[in-house]
Design a protein around this motif. Sequence first.
Motif: not given
Length: 373
Positions: A135-136, A139-142, A144, A146-147, A150
């Motif tokens: 999933d990460l 993404r172009d930008r990781i 908060e 997206s984290l 996870v």
Amino acid sequence: MPTSSGGLEVPLWRAIAVFRMASLAYVLVVALRHADRYAHPLVAAGVVLVMAAWTAVTAVGYARPSRRGWPLLLADLVVVLGVVLATPWVVGRAALAAGVPTLGVAWLAGPVLAWAVSGGRRRGTVAALVLGAADLVTRDRIGESSLTGVILLLLAGVVVGHVARLAVTAEERLQRAVELEAATRERERLARDIHDSVLQVLALVQRRGAHLDGEAGELARLAGEQEAALRALVAGAAAPPADDGPADLRALLGRYASPSVTLSAPAGPVRLPGPVARELAAATAAALDNVARHAGGRAWVLVEDEEDMVTVSVRDDGPGFSPGRLAEAAAQGRLGVARSIRGRVEDLGGTVRITSTSGAGTEVELTVPRQRT
């Protein structure tokens, strides 16, 4: 962690099926709401159909314990991984950067839950790390958010895996409790069936015939032994533990006590792991059998519970044997001592010492170190 096909895991698998269906319904709502912003709307519809079909496949597959193996678990992970990796192209990176949810949304947690229930915390953590990393990557930008996704996957894998492990342990303990209750009821039934008059008659025969010679004296001795064995059975001393948990060696040896066998043991339990205690008791029984066959007299069993070892000594007042007799018997193919006694104890990491002199009886000393238990 081994899986269990028992009833306590069934609600967990049903909960996973309900979760996947509910999360699929949420995916449909999200897809309909953002379809006009997708880069490939028709492909997105096809992916959603694949997700619906796979939800049905897993619901049927995980419903049967025989299908909860690696083939279905790996296929589940691969299918969901494919949906995750296809998201940037189907939804479009621009739409994702603008805040459009991924295709899988909460649905991608399905394999994490399945792996956790089937194998515990470690397996659930592995599935969560694989899907979280995928999933990460998409993404172009990781950020908060997206984290956070996870982290939620990891928590789901750990918590559900822990609950599943507790369910398996609880089921095993319940099974042992049922077996113990059945054994207790059987002993109670035997106690009712064996009327006290039977024990009294055996005791009377033993007392009246103790001073007689020949076959009458032998009959009295046998009656005394059977009376002791029946009383031990009624008291439950002859019931071995049904599992591999700690067992009281003193209780296991208690069944061999009789008018001709005197048992001396510590006042408290002599606890050893179940398999070790049973093997040591079996080796003691083999030594007593040798006494009955070759010595024909009395025997004394002494149990010594020391800090780093447990020793069982079997001594008799028989005729004994000359040095080299055991080696001669082994050469002739009679391996009772070598296999039934020495083999058992040495497999436990212990030692056997046999001391005998013609006309002075025999002593067999069985020692098992506690560090191997």
